[in-house]
Scaffold this motif. Structure first.
Motif, PDB file in Angstrom:
ATOM      1  N   THR A  48       0.895  -1.158   0.000  1.00 40.24           N
ATOM      2  CA  THR A  48       0.000   0.000   0.000  1.00 40.24           C
ATOM      3  C   THR A  48       0.931   1.204   0.000  1.00 40.24           C
ATOM      4  OG1 THR A  48       0.005   0.316   2.392  1.00 40.24           O
ATOM      5  CG2 THR A  48      -1.601  -1.250   1.510  1.00 40.24           C
ATOM      6  N   ARG A  49       0.351   2.392   0.163  1.00 34.35           N
ATOM      7  CA  ARG A  49       1.262   3.532   0.201  1.00 34.35           C
ATOM      8  C   ARG A  49       2.091   3.525   1.487  1.00 34.35           C
ATOM      9  NH1 ARG A  49      -3.518   6.035   1.702  1.00 34.35           N
ATOM     10  NH2 ARG A  49      -4.240   5.993  -0.431  1.00 34.35           N
ATOM     11  N   ASP A  50       1.722   2.701   2.454  1.00 34.48           N
ATOM     12  CA  ASP A  50       2.507   2.601   3.694  1.00 34.48           C
ATOM     13  C   ASP A  50       3.701   1.657   3.570  1.00 34.48           C
ATOM     14  OD1 ASP A  50       0.668   4.234   5.251  1.00 34.48           O
ATOM     15  OD2 ASP A  50      -0.730   2.569   5.015  1.00 34.48           O
TER      16      ASP A  50
ATOM     17  N   TYR B  58      -8.984   2.418   8.161  1.00 29.10           N
ATOM     18  CA  TYR B  58      -9.067   3.085   6.857  1.00 29.10           C
ATOM     19  C   TYR B  58      -9.606   2.121   5.807  1.00 29.10           C
ATOM     20  CZ  TYR B  58      -7.714   5.700   2.671  1.00 29.10           C
ATOM     21  OH  TYR B  58      -7.743   6.362   1.461  1.00 29.10           O
ATOM     22  N   ARG B  59      -9.114   0.878   5.851  1.00 27.88           N
ATOM     23  CA  ARG B  59      -9.590  -0.134   4.902  1.00 27.88           C
ATOM     24  C   ARG B  59     -11.078  -0.405   5.076  1.00 27.88           C
ATOM     25  NH1 ARG B  59      -6.753  -3.939   1.995  1.00 27.88           N
ATOM     26  NH2 ARG B  59      -4.623  -3.280   1.843  1.00 27.88           N
ATOM     27  N   ARG B  60     -11.482  -0.555   6.339  1.00 27.76           N
ATOM     28  CA  ARG B  60     -12.902  -0.859   6.594  1.00 27.76           C
ATOM     29  C   ARG B  60     -13.799   0.249   6.075  1.00 27.76           C
ATOM     30  NH1 ARG B  60     -11.657  -1.971  12.024  1.00 27.76           N
ATOM     31  NH2 ARG B  60     -10.775  -4.063  12.094  1.00 27.76           N
TER      32      ARG B  60
ATOM     33  N   THR C  33     -13.054   2.420   3.566  1.00 23.93           N
ATOM     34  CA  THR C  33     -12.962   2.751   2.134  1.00 23.93           C
ATOM     35  C   THR C  33     -13.083   1.555   1.195  1.00 23.93           C
ATOM     36  OG1 THR C  33     -10.537   2.570   2.216  1.00 23.93           O
ATOM     37  CG2 THR C  33     -11.471   4.769   2.574  1.00 23.93           C
ATOM     38  N   GLN C  34     -13.059   0.318   1.723  1.00 26.28           N
ATOM     39  CA  GLN C  34     -13.055  -0.838   0.826  1.00 26.28           C
ATOM     40  C   GLN C  34     -14.211  -1.797   1.132  1.00 26.28           C
ATOM     41  OE1 GLN C  34      -9.107  -2.580   0.919  1.00 26.28           O
ATOM     42  NE2 GLN C  34      -8.136  -0.673   0.287  1.00 26.28           N
ATOM     43  N   PRO C  35     -14.697  -2.501   0.104  1.00 28.65           N
ATOM     44  CA  PRO C  35     -15.868  -3.378   0.280  1.00 28.65           C
ATOM     45  C   PRO C  35     -15.467  -4.745   0.848  1.00 28.65           C
ATOM     46  CG  PRO C  35     -15.162  -3.442  -2.001  1.00 28.65           C
ATOM     47  CD  PRO C  35     -14.228  -2.506  -1.304  1.00 28.65           C
TER      48      PRO C  35
ATOM     49  N   ALA D 286      -6.345   4.738  -9.896  1.00 24.68           N
ATOM     50  CA  ALA D 286      -7.292   4.054 -10.787  1.00 24.68           C
ATOM     51  C   ALA D 286      -8.711   4.200 -10.225  1.00 24.68           C
ATOM     52  CB  ALA D 286      -6.907   2.586 -10.923  1.00 24.68           C
ATOM     53  N   GLY D 287      -8.847   4.062  -8.895  1.00 17.74           N
ATOM     54  CA  GLY D 287     -10.166   4.169  -8.262  1.00 17.74           C
ATOM     55  C   GLY D 287     -10.810   5.515  -8.542  1.00 17.74           C
ATOM     56  N   ARG D 288     -10.022   6.577  -8.408  1.00 21.51           N
ATOM     57  CA  ARG D 288     -10.608   7.908  -8.630  1.00 21.51           C
ATOM     58  C   ARG D 288     -11.013   8.083 -10.089  1.00 21.51           C
ATOM     59  NH1 ARG D 288      -6.665  11.759  -7.100  1.00 21.51           N
ATOM     60  NH2 ARG D 288      -7.239  11.484  -4.920  1.00 21.51           N
ATOM     61  N   LEU D 289     -10.151   7.637 -11.020  1.00 19.86           N
ATOM     62  CA  LEU D 289     -10.466   7.764 -12.457  1.00 19.86           C
ATOM     63  C   LEU D 289     -11.787   7.061 -12.791  1.00 19.86           C
ATOM     64  CD1 LEU D 289      -6.960   7.004 -14.052  1.00 19.86           C
ATOM     65  CD2 LEU D 289      -8.283   9.107 -14.359  1.00 19.86           C
TER      66      LEU D 289
ATOM     67  N   HIS E 190     -15.588   1.490  -3.386  1.00 19.42           N
ATOM     68  CA  HIS E 190     -14.263   1.812  -3.953  1.00 19.42           C
ATOM     69  C   HIS E 190     -14.257   1.345  -5.399  1.00 19.42           C
ATOM     70  CE1 HIS E 190     -10.016   2.074  -4.694  1.00 19.42           C
ATOM     71  NE2 HIS E 190      -9.742   2.436  -3.453  1.00 19.42           N
ATOM     72  N   ALA E 191     -14.089   2.295  -6.318  1.00 16.23           N
ATOM     73  CA  ALA E 191     -14.296   1.990  -7.733  1.00 16.23           C
ATOM     74  C   ALA E 191     -13.221   1.091  -8.347  1.00 16.23           C
ATOM     75  CB  ALA E 191     -14.409   3.298  -8.524  1.00 16.23           C
ATOM     76  N   ASN E 192     -12.094   0.884  -7.656  1.00 17.14           N
ATOM     77  CA  ASN E 192     -11.087  -0.042  -8.207  1.00 17.14           C
ATOM     78  C   ASN E 192     -11.297  -1.463  -7.679  1.00 17.14           C
ATOM     79  OD1 ASN E 192      -8.955  -0.904  -9.744  1.00 17.14           O
ATOM     80  ND2 ASN E 192      -7.359  -0.067  -8.411  1.00 17.14           N
ATOM     81  N   PHE E 193     -12.409  -1.702  -7.014  1.00 16.31           N
ATOM     82  CA  PHE E 193     -12.765  -3.057  -6.600  1.00 16.31           C
ATOM     83  C   PHE E 193     -13.957  -3.511  -7.427  1.00 16.31           C
ATOM     84  CE2 PHE E 193     -10.753  -4.235  -2.446  1.00 16.31           C
ATOM     85  CZ  PHE E 193      -9.953  -3.110  -2.300  1.00 16.31           C
TER      86      PHE E 193
HETATM   87  N1  EPU Z   1     -10.837   7.391  -4.663  1.00  9.44           N
HETATM   88  C1  EPU Z   1     -11.972   7.889  -5.218  1.00  9.44           C
HETATM   89  N2  EPU Z   1     -12.985   7.003  -5.511  1.00  9.44           N
HETATM   90  C2  EPU Z   1     -12.875   5.673  -5.290  1.00  9.44           C
HETATM   91  C3  EPU Z   1     -11.702   5.175  -4.720  1.00  9.44           C
HETATM   92  C4  EPU Z   1     -10.684   6.059  -4.405  1.00  9.44           C
HETATM   93  O1  EPU Z   1     -12.108   9.087  -5.456  1.00  9.44           O
HETATM   94  O2  EPU Z   1     -13.830   4.945  -5.581  1.00  9.44           O
HETATM   95  C5  EPU Z   1      -9.768   8.336  -4.291  1.00  9.44           C
HETATM   96  C6  EPU Z   1      -9.600   8.385  -2.775  1.00  9.44           C
HETATM   97  O3  EPU Z   1     -10.481   9.305  -2.198  1.00  9.44           O
HETATM   98  C7  EPU Z   1      -8.150   8.768  -2.615  1.00  9.44           C
HETATM   99  C8  EPU Z   1      -7.481   8.161  -3.840  1.00  9.44           C
HETATM  100  O4  EPU Z   1      -8.524   7.880  -4.773  1.00  9.44           O
HETATM  101  O5  EPU Z   1      -8.012  10.175  -2.700  1.00  9.44           O
HETATM  102  C9  EPU Z   1      -6.737   6.877  -3.489  1.00  9.44           C
HETATM  103  O6  EPU Z   1      -7.654   5.932  -2.909  1.00  9.44           O
HETATM  104  P1  EPU Z   1      -7.214   4.911  -1.751  1.00  9.44           P
HETATM  105  O7  EPU Z   1      -6.649   5.653  -0.604  1.00  9.44           O
HETATM  106  O8  EPU Z   1      -8.360   4.014  -1.481  1.00  9.44           O
HETATM  107  O9  EPU Z   1      -6.001   4.126  -2.371  1.00  9.44           O
HETATM  108  P2  EPU Z   1      -5.850   3.359  -3.738  1.00  9.44           P
HETATM  109  O10 EPU Z   1      -4.686   3.972  -4.438  1.00  9.44           O
HETATM  110  O11 EPU Z   1      -7.117   3.269  -4.493  1.00  9.44           O
HETATM  111  C10 EPU Z   1      -4.135   1.662  -2.750  1.00  9.44           C
HETATM  112  C11 EPU Z   1      -3.821   0.218  -3.055  1.00  9.44           C
HETATM  113  C12 EPU Z   1      -4.714  -0.684  -2.214  1.00  9.44           C
HETATM  114  C13 EPU Z   1      -4.547  -0.355  -0.740  1.00  9.44           C
HETATM  115  C14 EPU Z   1      -4.936   1.106  -0.552  1.00  9.44           C
HETATM  116  C15 EPU Z   1      -4.851   1.577   0.917  1.00  9.44           C
HETATM  117  C16 EPU Z   1      -3.203  -0.059  -5.421  1.00  9.44           C
HETATM  118  C17 EPU Z   1      -3.673  -0.437  -6.773  1.00  9.44           C
HETATM  119  N3  EPU Z   1      -4.117  -0.067  -4.453  1.00  9.44           N
HETATM  120  O12 EPU Z   1      -5.463   1.895  -3.240  1.00  9.44           O
HETATM  121  O13 EPU Z   1      -4.277  -2.015  -2.441  1.00  9.44           O
HETATM  122  O14 EPU Z   1      -5.349  -1.202   0.058  1.00  9.44           O
HETATM  123  O15 EPU Z   1      -4.042   1.920  -1.356  1.00  9.44           O
HETATM  124  O16 EPU Z   1      -3.560   1.816   1.280  1.00  9.44           O
HETATM  125  O17 EPU Z   1      -2.014   0.191  -5.234  1.00  9.44           O
HETATM  126  C18 EPU Z   1      -4.610  -3.948  -3.777  1.00  9.44           C
HETATM  127  O18 EPU Z   1      -3.480  -3.713  -4.210  1.00  9.44           O
HETATM  128  O19 EPU Z   1      -5.263  -4.966  -4.074  1.00  9.44           O
HETATM  129  C19 EPU Z   1      -5.186  -2.969  -2.888  1.00  9.44           C
HETATM  130  C20 EPU Z   1      -6.438  -3.014  -2.529  1.00  9.44           C
END
Ligand code: EPU
Length: 310
Positions: free
Chosen positions: A151-153, A219-221, A223-225, A243-246, A266-269
């Motif tokens: 993750t970013r951590d 945070y996971r609980r 923001t994620q399904p 990707a989720g934001r896009l 979360h749109a990337n799920f």
């Molecule tokens: N966002 C949206 N809409 C969405 C989802 C996200 O606008 O539907 C925005 C959020 O508000 C935030 C930004 O996009 O500003 C990033 O979202 P998030 O913090 O959820 O992180 P992510 O980049 O989408 C990454 C990892 C996850 C990990 C999370 C939490 C990747 C591809 N994904 O998600 O890892 O759990 O950070 O740290 O690197 C995985 O790899 O399978 C995975 C779930």
């Protein structure tokens, strides 16, 4: 080959495989549906699902597959989607290899088949920091290494010192992290089956580690399904973007094909809302990827891996 000859050849290969696998001490199941072993709850059957009892048994399984000339695949089950036609040959589940033990100063050795979050908790209990990010990542230690989960951590490549790998011939190799070609959600392991890894961590107060883990889980609980079958993030984040934001910005949350839906949370799920198939999922991936490409000019690369027959 005519249809009948092909069927006869397949039956012979299967009976060869059964004969080769008869000495396995762990479990062997034939034509076993893999949906129950994947976090997405999707996937057709394996010709043979083998759950080796230990490393020696794993060697036995690899040599058996070699003798029967069938392919071998390890199924972690989380970042992978098994196609509806199932998987040919031997599918290995390493759930019998899940030990975690101290491995010298600030080091732990973890077998590949145990849950990744369990390793994070073992590190915390030993007063070792560096794996907090792993506490909510579903999947196995081996799957996490192969995908360079993170993750970013943090990501697992930050703490891996070396791997223990069994070649398809049954030999053990120790490989230093510098030779593993880790990149974002990617590694380049030599051919073989990962049986374990040594991580090197930093000493810290278990209560402080626990605090950080709780914040990550929270945070996971939020923001994620996590309540619905899913395979984690479907796409890799493009450089500098989410990707989720896009996908969210295109209004695709809730978009559904068959039994698979872009998560409302979360749109990337993508989540299996009931009766989803790999065909539904791949159609949804194409739809979402196509729209992001056309409307945002960004090509999304898949993080989830598709395996098996269509
Ligand atoms: N966002 C949206 N809409 C969405 C989802 C996200 O606008 O539907 C925005 C959020 O508000 C935030 C930004 O996009 O500003 C990033 O979202 P998030 O913090 O959820 O992180 P992510 O980049 O989408 C990454 C990892 C996850 C990990 C999370 C939490 C990747 C591809 N994904 O998600 O890892 O759990 O950070 O740290 O690197 C995985 O790899 O399978 C995975 C779930």
């Amino acid at each position: 080959m005519t249809g009948r000859t092909a069927i006869t050849a397949r039956m012979t290969a299967r009976s060869d495989l059964r004969a080769s696998l008869r000495d396995i001490r762990g479990e062997v199941r034939y034509d076993e549906p893999l949906a129950r072993f994947t976090s997405m709850k999707i996937g057709g059957p394996a010709d043979a699902l083998v759950i080796p009892a230990d490393e020696a048994d794993l060697r036995e399984a690899l040599l058996a597959a070699r003798a029967a000339r069938v392919p071998v695949m390890v199924l972690g089950g989380t970042n992978v989607v098994v196609r509806d036609g199932g998987v040919a040959g031997v599918v290995l589940r390493l759930s019998g290899l899940k030990a975690i033990r101290p491995a010298g100063t600030h080091r732990l050795y973890a077998e590949a088949g145990g849950p990744f979050p369990t390793l994070a908790h073992a590190a915390k209990d030993a007063g070792l920091s560096g794996l907090e990010f792993a506490c909510g990542i579903p999947g196995t230690v081996g799957g996490a290494v192969v995908m360079n989960a993170g993750t970013r951590d943090g990501e697992i490549a930050d703490v891996i010192e070396s791997l223990r790998l069994m070649t398809f011939e049954g030999d053990i190799e120790e490989i230093p992290a510098s030779q593993l070609g880790f990149a974002y959600r990617e590694s380049h392991l030599p051919p073989g089956v990962l049986v374990g890894c040594t991580v090197v961590l930093r000493p810290d107060d278990p209560a402080a580690i626990e605090g950080r883990m709780q914040a990550i889980l929270e945070y996971r609980r939020e923001t994620q399904p996590l309540h619905l079958p899913n395979a984690g993030c479907v796409f890799k984040n493009p450089p500098g973007q989410s990707a989720g934001r896009l996908i969210d910005e295109l209004g695709l949350k809730g978009y559904r094909i068959g039994g698979v839906q872009v998560s409302e949370r979360h749109a990337n799920f993508m989540v299996n809302v009931g009766g989803g198939t790999a065909k539904d999922l791949t159609a949804l991936i194409r739809h979402v990827g196509g729209r992001v490409e056309r409307e945002r000019g960004v090509t999304l690369e898949m993080e989830v891996r598709l395996v098996g027959r269509g």
